[in-house]
Design a protein around this motif. Structure first.
Motif, PDB file in Angstrom:
ATOM      1  N   ALA A  52      37.121   9.085  11.998  1.00 27.37           N
ATOM      2  CA  ALA A  52      36.882   8.184  10.703  1.00 27.37           C
ATOM      3  C   ALA A  52      35.968   8.981   9.788  1.00 27.37           C
ATOM      4  N   GLN A  53      35.577   8.434   8.698  1.00 25.43           N
ATOM      5  CA  GLN A  53      34.734   9.038   8.037  1.00 25.43           C
ATOM      6  C   GLN A  53      34.046   7.727   7.131  1.00 25.43           C
ATOM      7  N   ALA A  54      32.737   8.098   6.588  1.00 20.93           N
ATOM      8  CA  ALA A  54      31.967   6.843   5.979  1.00 20.93           C
ATOM      9  C   ALA A  54      31.029   7.683   4.746  1.00 20.93           C
ATOM     10  N   GLN A  55      31.140   6.607   3.836  1.00 23.80           N
ATOM     11  CA  GLN A  55      30.578   6.900   2.652  1.00 23.80           C
ATOM     12  C   GLN A  55      29.117   6.499   2.695  1.00 23.80           C
ATOM     13  N   ILE A  56      28.216   7.472   2.498  1.00 18.42           N
ATOM     14  CA  ILE A  56      26.774   7.106   2.725  1.00 18.42           C
ATOM     15  C   ILE A  56      26.221   6.594   1.314  1.00 18.42           C
ATOM     16  N   GLU A  57      25.579   5.498   1.264  1.00 15.91           N
ATOM     17  CA  GLU A  57      24.844   5.196  -0.008  1.00 15.91           C
ATOM     18  C   GLU A  57      23.100   5.032   0.275  1.00 15.91           C
ATOM     19  N   TRP A  58      22.630   5.767  -0.406  1.00 13.30           N
ATOM     20  CA  TRP A  58      21.145   6.040  -0.309  1.00 13.30           C
ATOM     21  C   TRP A  58      20.311   5.107  -1.512  1.00 13.30           C
ATOM     22  N   ILE A  59      19.643   4.486  -1.441  1.00  9.29           N
ATOM     23  CA  ILE A  59      18.979   3.752  -2.188  1.00  9.29           C
ATOM     24  C   ILE A  59      17.590   3.986  -2.239  1.00  9.29           C
ATOM     25  N   GLN A  60      16.867   4.629  -3.342  1.00  7.20           N
ATOM     26  CA  GLN A  60      15.500   5.211  -3.495  1.00  7.20           C
ATOM     27  C   GLN A  60      14.535   4.023  -3.893  1.00  7.20           C
ATOM     28  N   LEU A  61      13.736   3.696  -2.796  1.00  6.96           N
ATOM     29  CA  LEU A  61      12.956   2.518  -3.124  1.00  6.96           C
ATOM     30  C   LEU A  61      11.590   3.009  -3.806  1.00  6.96           C
ATOM     31  N   LYS A  71       0.786  -1.452  -0.009  1.00  4.90           N
ATOM     32  CA  LYS A  71      -0.022  -0.083  -0.079  1.00  4.90           C
ATOM     33  C   LYS A  71       0.832   1.164   0.027  1.00  4.90           C
ATOM     34  N   LEU A  72       1.944   1.106   0.451  1.00  6.28           N
ATOM     35  CA  LEU A  72       3.077   2.260   0.524  1.00  6.28           C
ATOM     36  C   LEU A  72       3.231   2.814  -0.975  1.00  6.28           C
ATOM     37  N   LYS A  73       3.325   2.115  -1.899  1.00  2.00           N
ATOM     38  CA  LYS A  73       3.257   2.372  -3.035  1.00  2.00           C
ATOM     39  C   LYS A  73       2.188   3.203  -3.663  1.00  2.00           C
ATOM     40  N   GLU A 131       7.849   8.991   0.435  1.00  2.00           N
ATOM     41  CA  GLU A 131       9.353   8.537  -0.208  1.00  2.00           C
ATOM     42  C   GLU A 131       9.789   7.525   0.724  1.00  2.00           C
ATOM     43  N   VAL A 132      10.612   6.641   0.246  1.00  2.00           N
ATOM     44  CA  VAL A 132      11.323   5.487   1.085  1.00  2.00           C
ATOM     45  C   VAL A 132      12.498   5.546   0.425  1.00  2.00           C
ATOM     46  N   TRP A 133      13.273   5.613   1.395  1.00  2.00           N
ATOM     47  CA  TRP A 133      15.135   5.708   1.226  1.00  2.00           C
ATOM     48  C   TRP A 133      15.457   4.453   2.000  1.00  2.00           C
ATOM     49  N   GLN A 134      16.432   3.633   1.391  1.00  2.00           N
ATOM     50  CA  GLN A 134      17.239   2.503   2.090  1.00  2.00           C
ATOM     51  C   GLN A 134      18.664   3.100   2.364  1.00  2.00           C
ATOM     52  N   LEU A 135      19.121   2.528   3.315  1.00  2.00           N
ATOM     53  CA  LEU A 135      20.765   2.789   3.680  1.00  2.00           C
ATOM     54  C   LEU A 135      21.369   1.431   3.685  1.00  2.00           C
ATOM     55  N   SER A 136      22.394   1.291   2.946  1.00  2.00           N
ATOM     56  CA  SER A 136      23.074  -0.006   2.726  1.00  2.00           C
ATOM     57  C   SER A 136      23.639  -0.423   4.120  1.00  2.00           C
ATOM     58  N   PRO A 137      23.496  -1.650   4.272  1.00  2.68           N
ATOM     59  CA  PRO A 137      24.312  -2.284   5.306  1.00  2.68           C
ATOM     60  C   PRO A 137      25.706  -1.579   5.721  1.00  2.68           C
ATOM     61  N   ALA A 138      26.405  -1.630   4.548  1.00  2.00           N
ATOM     62  CA  ALA A 138      27.997  -0.936   4.568  1.00  2.00           C
ATOM     63  C   ALA A 138      27.666   0.327   5.312  1.00  2.00           C
ATOM     64  N   THR A 139      26.711   0.965   4.923  1.00  2.00           N
ATOM     65  CA  THR A 139      26.714   2.679   5.278  1.00  2.00           C
ATOM     66  C   THR A 139      26.660   2.352   7.034  1.00  2.00           C
ATOM     67  N   THR A 140      25.406   1.731   7.382  1.00  2.00           N
ATOM     68  CA  THR A 140      25.110   1.780   8.727  1.00  2.00           C
ATOM     69  C   THR A 140      26.244   1.065   9.475  1.00  2.00           C
ATOM     70  N   GLU A 141      27.040  -0.026   9.122  1.00  2.00           N
ATOM     71  CA  GLU A 141      28.159  -0.122   9.853  1.00  2.00           C
ATOM     72  C   GLU A 141      29.157   0.696   9.930  1.00  2.00           C
ATOM     73  N   ALA A 142      29.490   1.523   8.874  1.00  2.00           N
ATOM     74  CA  ALA A 142      30.390   2.595   8.991  1.00  2.00           C
ATOM     75  C   ALA A 142      30.083   3.633   9.776  1.00  2.00           C
ATOM     76  N   ILE A 143      28.926   4.213   9.711  1.00  2.00           N
ATOM     77  CA  ILE A 143      28.418   5.230  10.707  1.00  2.00           C
ATOM     78  C   ILE A 143      28.488   4.916  12.139  1.00  2.00           C
ATOM     79  N   GLN A 144      28.414   3.694  12.458  1.00  2.00           N
ATOM     80  CA  GLN A 144      28.501   3.678  13.830  1.00  2.00           C
ATOM     81  C   GLN A 144      29.940   3.919  14.355  1.00  2.00           C
ATOM     82  N   GLN A 145      30.992   3.709  13.651  1.00  2.00           N
ATOM     83  CA  GLN A 145      32.291   4.007  13.812  1.00  2.00           C
ATOM     84  C   GLN A 145      32.503   5.267  14.173  1.00  2.00           C
TER      85      GLN A 145
END
Length: 176
Positions: free
Chosen positions: A166-175, A120-122, A128-142
């Motif tokens: 540290a720094q983190a590359q943020i990967e946004w995926i628009q669903l 129904k969200l569609k 709008e729905v955005w997804q953060l990649s697992p690599a992003t969420t792992e990196a931002i915790q640091q």
């Protein structure tokens, strides 16, 4: 005796060259005992994505009918509703009827399954729905510290969040 929330402070400097948005924000967030560092940092990224002077963190873990962040206009009317995680579809649907715009910043391993299940969200044009990649969420915790100095640079669609150590590359995926 109940556990108390832990207070985190972040000085967030945003330089978004893509949309010419520049600003400094002093954020104070309470980390609920049931909340993870990952979710805390995702809330900071959600703030950064929709940053404005009126955007504020809510008591979403204490008040189930509140989002993670919201923005109200000068009259107190809700303008923007921002959920973090994989919220209940009905909650998002209600929010879309109350606000001009609704955003979901989803993260974790179950995002694809959650999005498929909540078809129904569609149909909601102001969501709008955005997804953060697992690599992003792992990196931002640091980058997480009780007191953080964070610099967000955005150029040509690339997001880089820089902390003291540290720094983190943020990967946004628009669903949606």
């Amino acid at each position: 005796m109940a556990l108390k929330a832990t207070i985190y402070k972040a000085d967030l400097n945003i330089a978004n060259m893509d949309i010419h948005q520049y600003g400094d924000y002093q954020l104070t967030m309470a980390l609920h005992p049931s909340e993870t560092i990952e979710r805390l940092m995702v809330r900071i990224l959600a703030f950064a994505r929709y940053a404005s002077e009126q955007l504020e963190f809510t008591k979403d873990l204490f008040e189930t009918d509140e989002p993670a962040l919201w923005e109200k206009d000068l009259t107190g009317q809700l303008v923007h509703w921002i959920e973090v995680g994989c919220p209940d579809e009905d909650k998002v649907k209600k929010a879309s009827a109350r606000c001009k715009s609704v955003a979901v910043v989803a993260y974790g391993t179950a995002v694809e399954e959650w999005y498929k299940r909540n078809s129904k969200l569609k149909t909601l044009s102001n969501v709008e729905v955005w997804q953060l990649s697992p690599a992003t969420t792992e990196a931002i915790q640091q980058l997480c510290e009780r007191t953080m100095q964070l610099q967000l640079n955005v150029m040509d669609g690339e997001w880089t969040l820089i902390g003291d150590h540290a720094q983190a590359q943020i990967e946004w995926i628009q669903l949606q």
